[in-house]
Design a protein around this motif. Structure first.
Motif, PDB file in Angstrom:
ATOM      1  N   LEU A 149       0.834  -1.206   0.000  1.00 43.99           N
ATOM      2  CA  LEU A 149       0.000   0.000   0.000  1.00 43.99           C
ATOM      3  C   LEU A 149       0.869   1.257   0.000  1.00 43.99           C
ATOM      4  O   LEU A 149       0.568   2.227  -0.707  1.00 43.99           O
ATOM      5  N   PHE A 150       1.939   1.238   0.762  1.00 43.51           N
ATOM      6  CA  PHE A 150       2.879   2.361   0.785  1.00 43.51           C
ATOM      7  C   PHE A 150       3.413   2.642  -0.620  1.00 43.51           C
ATOM      8  O   PHE A 150       3.450   3.797  -1.065  1.00 43.51           O
ATOM      9  N   GLN A 151       3.795   1.582  -1.324  1.00 44.83           N
ATOM     10  CA  GLN A 151       4.323   1.745  -2.684  1.00 44.83           C
ATOM     11  C   GLN A 151       3.236   2.246  -3.637  1.00 44.83           C
ATOM     12  O   GLN A 151       3.491   3.093  -4.506  1.00 44.83           O
ATOM     13  N   ALA A 152       2.021   1.712  -3.480  1.00 43.44           N
ATOM     14  CA  ALA A 152       0.914   2.148  -4.349  1.00 43.44           C
ATOM     15  C   ALA A 152       0.649   3.642  -4.190  1.00 43.44           C
ATOM     16  O   ALA A 152       0.402   4.357  -5.177  1.00 43.44           O
ATOM     17  N   LEU A 153       0.709   4.116  -2.954  1.00 46.12           N
ATOM     18  CA  LEU A 153       0.410   5.517  -2.692  1.00 46.12           C
ATOM     19  C   LEU A 153       1.502   6.459  -3.208  1.00 46.12           C
ATOM     20  O   LEU A 153       1.331   7.676  -3.195  1.00 46.12           O
ATOM     21  N   HIS A 154       2.607   5.870  -3.651  1.00 38.79           N
ATOM     22  CA  HIS A 154       3.649   6.669  -4.317  1.00 38.79           C
ATOM     23  C   HIS A 154       3.525   6.594  -5.838  1.00 38.79           C
ATOM     24  O   HIS A 154       4.392   7.079  -6.559  1.00 38.79           O
ATOM     25  N   SER A 155       2.434   6.002  -6.305  1.00 43.35           N
ATOM     26  CA  SER A 155       2.187   5.912  -7.740  1.00 43.35           C
ATOM     27  C   SER A 155       1.822   7.289  -8.301  1.00 43.35           C
ATOM     28  O   SER A 155       1.460   8.216  -7.574  1.00 43.35           O
ATOM     29  N   THR A 156       1.867   7.373  -9.612  1.00 44.01           N
ATOM     30  CA  THR A 156       1.476   8.611 -10.306  1.00 44.01           C
ATOM     31  C   THR A 156      -0.028   8.844 -10.233  1.00 44.01           C
ATOM     32  O   THR A 156      -0.499   9.976 -10.354  1.00 44.01           O
ATOM     33  N   TYR A 157      -0.785   7.770 -10.022  1.00 42.35           N
ATOM     34  CA  TYR A 157      -2.246   7.819 -10.163  1.00 42.35           C
ATOM     35  C   TYR A 157      -2.921   7.682  -8.799  1.00 42.35           C
ATOM     36  O   TYR A 157      -2.363   7.102  -7.862  1.00 42.35           O
ATOM     37  N   PRO A 158      -4.142   8.198  -8.665  1.00 43.03           N
ATOM     38  CA  PRO A 158      -4.895   7.987  -7.427  1.00 43.03           C
ATOM     39  C   PRO A 158      -5.147   6.499  -7.203  1.00 43.03           C
ATOM     40  O   PRO A 158      -5.317   5.741  -8.166  1.00 43.03           O
ATOM     41  N   VAL A 159      -5.153   6.097  -5.939  1.00 44.77           N
ATOM     42  CA  VAL A 159      -5.184   4.668  -5.600  1.00 44.77           C
ATOM     43  C   VAL A 159      -6.588   4.238  -5.177  1.00 44.77           C
ATOM     44  O   VAL A 159      -7.175   4.802  -4.249  1.00 44.77           O
ATOM     45  N   VAL A 160      -7.104   3.230  -5.881  1.00 46.90           N
ATOM     46  CA  VAL A 160      -8.365   2.584  -5.512  1.00 46.90           C
ATOM     47  C   VAL A 160      -8.030   1.315  -4.729  1.00 46.90           C
ATOM     48  O   VAL A 160      -7.433   0.385  -5.280  1.00 46.90           O
ATOM     49  N   PRO A 161      -8.386   1.240  -3.430  1.00 46.14           N
ATOM     50  CA  PRO A 161      -8.141   0.018  -2.673  1.00 46.14           C
ATOM     51  C   PRO A 161      -9.281  -0.978  -2.891  1.00 46.14           C
ATOM     52  O   PRO A 161     -10.457  -0.581  -2.889  1.00 46.14           O
ATOM     53  N   ILE A 162      -8.941  -2.249  -3.101  1.00 45.71           N
ATOM     54  CA  ILE A 162      -9.976  -3.254  -3.341  1.00 45.71           C
ATOM     55  C   ILE A 162      -9.726  -4.490  -2.497  1.00 45.71           C
ATOM     56  O   ILE A 162      -8.602  -4.744  -2.029  1.00 45.71           O
ATOM     57  N   PHE A 163     -10.772  -5.253  -2.313  1.00 45.08           N
ATOM     58  CA  PHE A 163     -10.675  -6.605  -1.750  1.00 45.08           C
ATOM     59  C   PHE A 163     -11.617  -7.498  -2.544  1.00 45.08           C
ATOM     60  O   PHE A 163     -12.736  -7.088  -2.870  1.00 45.08           O
ATOM     61  N   ILE A 164     -11.159  -8.704  -2.845  1.00 48.02           N
ATOM     62  CA  ILE A 164     -11.980  -9.650  -3.607  1.00 48.02           C
ATOM     63  C   ILE A 164     -12.292 -10.872  -2.735  1.00 48.02           C
ATOM     64  O   ILE A 164     -11.377 -11.576  -2.310  1.00 48.02           O
ATOM     65  N   PHE A 165     -13.575 -11.084  -2.456  1.00 51.07           N
ATOM     66  CA  PHE A 165     -13.990 -12.351  -1.847  1.00 51.07           C
ATOM     67  C   PHE A 165     -14.001 -13.402  -2.962  1.00 51.07           C
ATOM     68  O   PHE A 165     -14.848 -13.364  -3.849  1.00 51.07           O
ATOM     69  N   ASP A 166     -13.042 -14.296  -2.894  1.00 50.30           N
ATOM     70  CA  ASP A 166     -12.755 -15.237  -3.979  1.00 50.30           C
ATOM     71  C   ASP A 166     -13.671 -16.465  -3.891  1.00 50.30           C
ATOM     72  O   ASP A 166     -13.584 -17.251  -2.943  1.00 50.30           O
TER      73      ASP A 166
END
Length: 431
Positions: A23-40
């Motif tokens: 998550l830390f790395q994602a939040l350093h992305s160029t783009y806004p971050v959509v957090p998701i969870f998948i019930f598989d």
């Protein structure tokens, strides 16, 4: 209308915002971050509708969602076959990058490879990170690069490497909360996912007994264990924070955390252990595998108080004290001559803290068939275990209500069962 360009962070076994590397790395992305969870569905389809672990995941996601709402964001919760869910996500968003933390179980490795392959063919970059362990895969190896199969040298190498970098870096995510995508996804109820509340709940973890952990950990009546295991399993706590703290608190407790990583490395390096003996020399043992005996073990009606108390605790709460786990496992395998896979599967169904690597590793330890396992001729005497670790019967009385009313006769006599087990092992071990 053009789709929003986003990065996605995919929660799995890391159900927290705090100190989460991916998550830390994602939040350093160029783009806004959509957090998701998948019930598989590939996992959910085999579970009962009131599975307490699904309830705990849902509860943990709800906490995350509340935290995200405070910064104008939310978590997108989906349900379905994983690849199909990703197909729908690419229809909904222009997903530029996907970030997630690694999972080392065989199914997860296969799933993640398939998802990343699909994403990359759709020009979406995929990034994975080490988060649920201090050292992963090939980071702790022998001089020849092969995996350790004995715990003590693994532990020594682990400690040597940890001390060279201690404390392990922790990741402060809060300064980057503004990089979450501004969303207001509807958070589904447990019923909308197809499940219902369980009477069994995951207890909060408690670290106040760790200072004298080695003196109290074997006595189930004290109920002074940390209850950390489900929180580690689902990542509601950070292993980095925990190890950095435990390193200065208690060596025995830290050793238990290192065992966790040892079994994870074994599973990663030798995936056959999920269903097969690590030591193939034990493949020739002739098991009794009596279904009626197995049912008595499952229901806690063997006539041995510590075995029965442990199984009833498991059935009622989803927990079992660690010392008692060893006793009940040894009883099933050595006294009843039922192969470890039966017990492992039952624990997988019932344990709130079920973690494949630890469950398989510990069951094979008890059976003598695993790496660095107990010798096959070690057969726990359940009556001696009761005298040593629950002398006043406090633990067994808690779980066996009829204990003082003339408790049942043991279903098998210890000395006979011990002799039978040793003879069967001797006869079955392949030369």
């Amino acid at each position: 209308m053009s789709k929003q360009q986003v990065s996605v962070f995919w929660f799995r076994r890391d159900l927290r915002l705090e100190d989460n590397i991916g998550l830390f790395q994602a939040l350093h992305s160029t783009y806004p971050v959509v957090p998701i969870f998948i019930f598989d569905d590939s996992i959910l389809d085999s579970l009962p509708k009131n599975d307490a672990r699904v309830g705990f995941i849902h509860q943990s996601l709800s906490k995350i969602n509340v935290q995200l709402q405070e910064v104008g964001s939310s978590i997108l919760v989906k349900k379905g076959k994983t690849t199909a869910v990703w197909q729908s996500l690419l229809q909904e968003f222009d997903v530029k990058e996907v970030f997630f933390n690694k999972d080392y179980e065989p199914y997860a490795i296969q799933r993640d490879k398939a998802v990343c392959g699909f994403l990359e063919t759709n020009k979406t970059s995929c990034y994975s990170f080490k988060d649920q362990v201090i050292f992963e895969e090939k980071e702790i190896t022998k001089a020849d690069g092969l995996s350790y199969t004995v715990y003590t040298p693994f532990k020594n190498k682990w400690l040597e490497k940890y001390k060279s970098i201690a404390p392990v870096q922790e990741y402060d995510i809060e300064p980057h909360y503004s990089n979450f995508s501004k969303t207001g996804f509807a958070f589904p109820s447990l019923e909308q996912i197809g499940f219902e509340e369980s009477p069994i709940k995951v207890r909060p973890h408690n670290l106040k007994f760790i200072a004298n952990y080695q003196d109290i950990r074997d006595f189930p009546a004290l109920d002074k264990t940390s209850y950390l295991s489900p929180h580690l399993r689902f990542g509601t706590v950070s292993i980095r924070k925990l190890v950095n703290w435990a390193f200065h608190k208690n060596d025995v407790f830290l050793s238990e955390l290192i065992w966790r990583e040892f079994f994870m490395q074994i599973l990663f390096s030798f995936p056959k252990v999920v269903t097969q003996n690590f030591k193939s020399a034990y493949d020739g043992i002739q098991w009794r595998n009596d279904e009626a005996d197995f049912k008595r073990w499952c229901s806690g009606t063997t006539g041995y108080p510590m075995v029965d108390a442990g199984m009833r605790q498991l059935n009622e709460t989803g927990y079992m004290h660690n010392r008692v786990r060893m006793v009940v496992a040894s009883f099933l395998i050595k006294h009843l001559m039922i192969q470890w896979q039966w017990g492992e599967a039952y624990f997988a169904e019932k344990l709130l803290d079920y973690d494949m690597s630890a469950n398989v590793g510990n069951w094979q330890w008890a059976a003598g068939t695993g790496c660095d396992a107990a010798p096959y001729f070690r057969v726990f005497n359940p009556e001696i275990q009761l005298k040593k670790f629950d002398e006043k019967g406090v633990y067994v009385r808690k779980w066996i209500k009829e204990f003082d009313l003339g408790y049942g006769k043991p279903m098998v006599e210890h000395a006979m069962a011990r002799d039978r087990a040793i003879a069967t092992y001797k006869a079955g071990i392949l030369k």
